[in-house]
Structures are given as structure tokens and as C-alpha cells.
Design a protein around this motif. Sequence first.
Motif, PDB file in Angstrom:
ATOM      1  N   PHE A 144      -1.640 -25.591  16.351  1.00 22.47           N
ATOM      2  CA  PHE A 144      -1.774 -25.973  17.754  1.00 22.47           C
ATOM      3  C   PHE A 144      -2.683 -27.187  17.841  1.00 22.47           C
ATOM      4  CE2 PHE A 144      -5.272 -22.925  17.328  1.00 22.47           C
ATOM      5  CZ  PHE A 144      -6.310 -23.570  17.981  1.00 22.47           C
ATOM      6  N   THR A 145      -2.428 -28.034  18.828  1.00 28.67           N
ATOM      7  CA  THR A 145      -3.196 -29.260  18.997  1.00 28.67           C
ATOM      8  C   THR A 145      -4.218 -29.087  20.115  1.00 28.67           C
ATOM      9  OG1 THR A 145      -1.678 -30.202  20.630  1.00 28.67           O
ATOM     10  CG2 THR A 145      -1.201 -30.629  18.303  1.00 28.67           C
ATOM     11  N   PHE A 146      -5.250 -29.914  20.073  1.00 25.55           N
ATOM     12  CA  PHE A 146      -6.215 -29.964  21.165  1.00 25.55           C
ATOM     13  C   PHE A 146      -5.728 -30.999  22.171  1.00 25.55           C
ATOM     14  CE2 PHE A 146      -8.830 -28.731  17.425  1.00 25.55           C
ATOM     15  CZ  PHE A 146      -9.185 -27.459  17.862  1.00 25.55           C
ATOM     16  N   PHE A 147      -5.183 -30.541  23.275  1.00 26.61           N
ATOM     17  CA  PHE A 147      -4.656 -31.396  24.325  1.00 26.61           C
ATOM     18  C   PHE A 147      -3.499 -32.249  23.785  1.00 26.61           C
ATOM     19  CE2 PHE A 147      -9.106 -30.413  25.254  1.00 26.61           C
ATOM     20  CZ  PHE A 147      -8.941 -29.724  26.446  1.00 26.61           C
ATOM     21  N   ASP A 148      -3.239 -33.393  24.394  1.00 27.41           N
ATOM     22  CA  ASP A 148      -2.078 -34.198  24.032  1.00 27.41           C
ATOM     23  C   ASP A 148      -2.436 -35.342  23.087  1.00 27.41           C
ATOM     24  OD1 ASP A 148      -3.199 -34.723  26.866  1.00 27.41           O
ATOM     25  OD2 ASP A 148      -2.485 -36.698  26.250  1.00 27.41           O
ATOM     26  N   GLY A 149      -3.703 -35.478  22.754  1.00 28.19           N
ATOM     27  CA  GLY A 149      -4.101 -36.573  21.880  1.00 28.19           C
ATOM     28  C   GLY A 149      -4.133 -37.897  22.615  1.00 28.19           C
ATOM     29  N   VAL A 150      -4.091 -38.979  21.846  1.00 26.69           N
ATOM     30  CA  VAL A 150      -4.108 -40.328  22.401  1.00 26.69           C
ATOM     31  C   VAL A 150      -2.741 -40.948  22.173  1.00 26.69           C
ATOM     32  CG1 VAL A 150      -5.186 -42.610  22.296  1.00 26.69           C
ATOM     33  CG2 VAL A 150      -6.566 -40.551  21.900  1.00 26.69           C
ATOM     34  N   GLY A 151      -2.016 -41.229  23.234  1.00 27.99           N
ATOM     35  CA  GLY A 151      -0.679 -41.778  23.084  1.00 27.99           C
ATOM     36  C   GLY A 151       0.118 -41.640  24.355  1.00 27.99           C
ATOM     37  N   ASN A 152       1.443 -41.460  24.216  1.00 22.92           N
ATOM     38  CA  ASN A 152       2.311 -41.473  25.387  1.00 22.92           C
ATOM     39  C   ASN A 152       2.904 -40.117  25.721  1.00 22.92           C
ATOM     40  OD1 ASN A 152       4.034 -41.266  23.223  1.00 22.92           O
ATOM     41  ND2 ASN A 152       5.496 -42.797  23.943  1.00 22.92           N
ATOM     42  N   LEU A 153       2.324 -39.025  25.212  1.00 21.99           N
ATOM     43  CA  LEU A 153       2.777 -37.702  25.596  1.00 21.99           C
ATOM     44  C   LEU A 153       2.250 -37.350  26.991  1.00 21.99           C
ATOM     45  CD1 LEU A 153       2.355 -35.615  22.301  1.00 21.99           C
ATOM     46  CD2 LEU A 153       4.480 -36.312  23.401  1.00 21.99           C
ATOM     47  N   PRO A 154       2.942 -36.465  27.707  1.00 19.95           N
ATOM     48  CA  PRO A 154       2.417 -36.037  29.011  1.00 19.95           C
ATOM     49  C   PRO A 154       1.116 -35.270  28.819  1.00 19.95           C
ATOM     50  CG  PRO A 154       4.252 -34.633  28.330  1.00 19.95           C
ATOM     51  CD  PRO A 154       4.206 -35.781  27.361  1.00 19.95           C
ATOM     52  N   ASN A 155       0.311 -35.176  29.877  1.00 19.51           N
ATOM     53  CA  ASN A 155      -0.953 -34.453  29.790  1.00 19.51           C
ATOM     54  C   ASN A 155      -0.683 -32.979  29.470  1.00 19.51           C
ATOM     55  OD1 ASN A 155      -2.365 -36.768  30.428  1.00 19.51           O
ATOM     56  ND2 ASN A 155      -2.436 -36.303  32.610  1.00 19.51           N
TER      57      ASN A 155
END
Length: 327
Positions: free
Chosen positions: A47-58
Motif C-alpha cells: 500500500f502507498t502513502f497517499f498518491d505520491g508526487v505526480g498526476n494521480l488523483p488525490n
Amino acid sequence: MLIKQHLVFIFILISAFGQAQYDDQSTASDSSQFLSLIYANRDLTYFTFFDGVGNLPNMVTEARFSGSYFLKNSKVNWALELNLNMTLRILDKKSYPIPPPSYNPELTYYRLIRSSNSGVLSKLLFKNAYWEISLGHHSNGRAGDFYKADSLGNETRQIDLRDASFTTHYIELGYSTFHHRKNNAGQDFYTNLKLALRVLPALMATEELNDSYGFYRAFITYNIFRIPLGNLQNSSGFFSRSRLRFHAGWIFGDVFNAAANEAEKRLVGEVTWFYFPDWLAEMGFFVQYYYGQDYYNLQFMRTMNTFRIGISSNPLNFSGFRKFLKN
């Protein structure tokens, strides 16, 4: 059409070559321990912490649940794996909605390749190796119309990202080889090279994907286990419990609004670093950069470009891995 013929030919060639390299005189020790190699390459729960830095939705998180079930006997040179992959995204909105998850179960057959002890090519490619063939399914569990309708009930060209049916099936042929190595300072580390080809039959996919999804794919993956940096005397140190993964792919076939050589739509690239601390035996941390087609169902129209961090399952027992791979 020419691309299709070439891919089919490569599939047949790799399969025949893998069979030719297999030696029926393989020892019980080899056949009982090559599961360690398979386990090292399995899909990880994460699992990831939030969406990271990039162009994924929040997002609150992206999570994949990868449950593997193996059929394996210590005296045979093959293994069968059922992996019940499911990926979901929890959006950072009111009530934290979950879009339709990705259902991606796979059934994989693995076959050990036993190297003869002569020849440079054999030692480089087949010392600790296996080939595999997978049957996979990828869907979003929905049955709605692919495109939204306007106020008059006429079909538009806007994809219904919530309720549209997304379904594909695929067959993938892969080859993996592992090597035990030492750097100039005498530190042990392990490398893995994997090649894979995937075909998604158009007759077994949602019809609207035929001219937009890309039904032929080639991948190459290179792993370094126990990164050879740090203190030579400290076998349980930071880098000795790390893994570095490089993954690249190319999408062939019809892709929406993409020329045959358009890397922006067809290239897949990923670099991931994992760290597995002793005090967290079943889990580890990862940092990842991913570029390429979004793998989350109907979001395939988006080209992902993101940097993120998260927690993943531990892919292998390092000490058991060391015992199996020989110099």
C-alpha cells in the motif's frame, strides 16, 4: 499483422529453447529449492502513502492484495501458482470513495531449467533459471455500457469510468535467470533478469478496447538483491537488506491516438528500491518512480507519471536464497 506474427514466433522459440535446456537428471535439491527463486519474483502486497508526487488523483492510498497459493512437491521440477491479485484506490474525498477495484487473478505454471555444466552461454543464462506461462484475467467487475449516454439517450464517446465494463484476458510467457555474484570487495549479491511477452486476445476483451488498449506487450525486468554497498563485515546491514528493481516495457498494437513509435503512450518504465529491516520480518518499505499506461482498469487512457512511497510484503528469505544460488 507482421508484429503479431513476430510475437507468436518469439513465444514458440522461447518455449522450445526452454524445454531443450531442461535436464531430466536435475537433483532433488535443485527441484525442491527453485521455489525460492519463484517466490523472489512474485507479485507483492503493498500500500502507498497517499498518491505520491505526480498526476494521480488525490488518494488516501493505493493498495494491492496479492495472495499466492502454490502447488509444489519437493521431488518435481515444476510448480503451479494461483495468485488472487486485487488492486484498489481510496480517494481523498468526502466518505473516502473506492472506485471499482482491479481484479487480476493469475494462474502460472513454472518449470525449472537445468543448466549443463559446459559452455559460457549455459552458465550465463541457465545456471539458476526457469520459464513460466501465465493465464490472467483483468476486470473491474462492472457490466455497464462502455460510453456514457447524453440526455437524449444517444451514445457519446466519453467513457463511463464508474460503471463501464472493462474486461481483458491474457497469456504471458516469461523467462527468469538468477546469479550469485561478488563485487571487488568480496560482498555477495544476487541479480535476476526476467523477460516476458504478453498477448491479450481481442475476442476475450471488451469490444471497445480493441483499438485503444494495446493487446501485445513486451517486458524486461532486472533486480539486484542485497545491494553491494556499505560495510563488508556487516551481513545484515542497510544495503544487504535492500533490493533494486528496474522494469521496462513496450505496448504494441492499437493504442488510442498513438503512433507506432510514440513512447509517451507505449513506454512503461519503473524504478523501485525496497528495504526489508530485520525487525519487520514480513514487511518492508519501498520508494518508486513509475511512468507509463495507468494499470487501473478504465484509467488506461491516462499516462501515469508519479513518485511515491509505501510498505510492501517481504519477497524472500535472504539466508535461504543465499544457500540455493551457487557461484
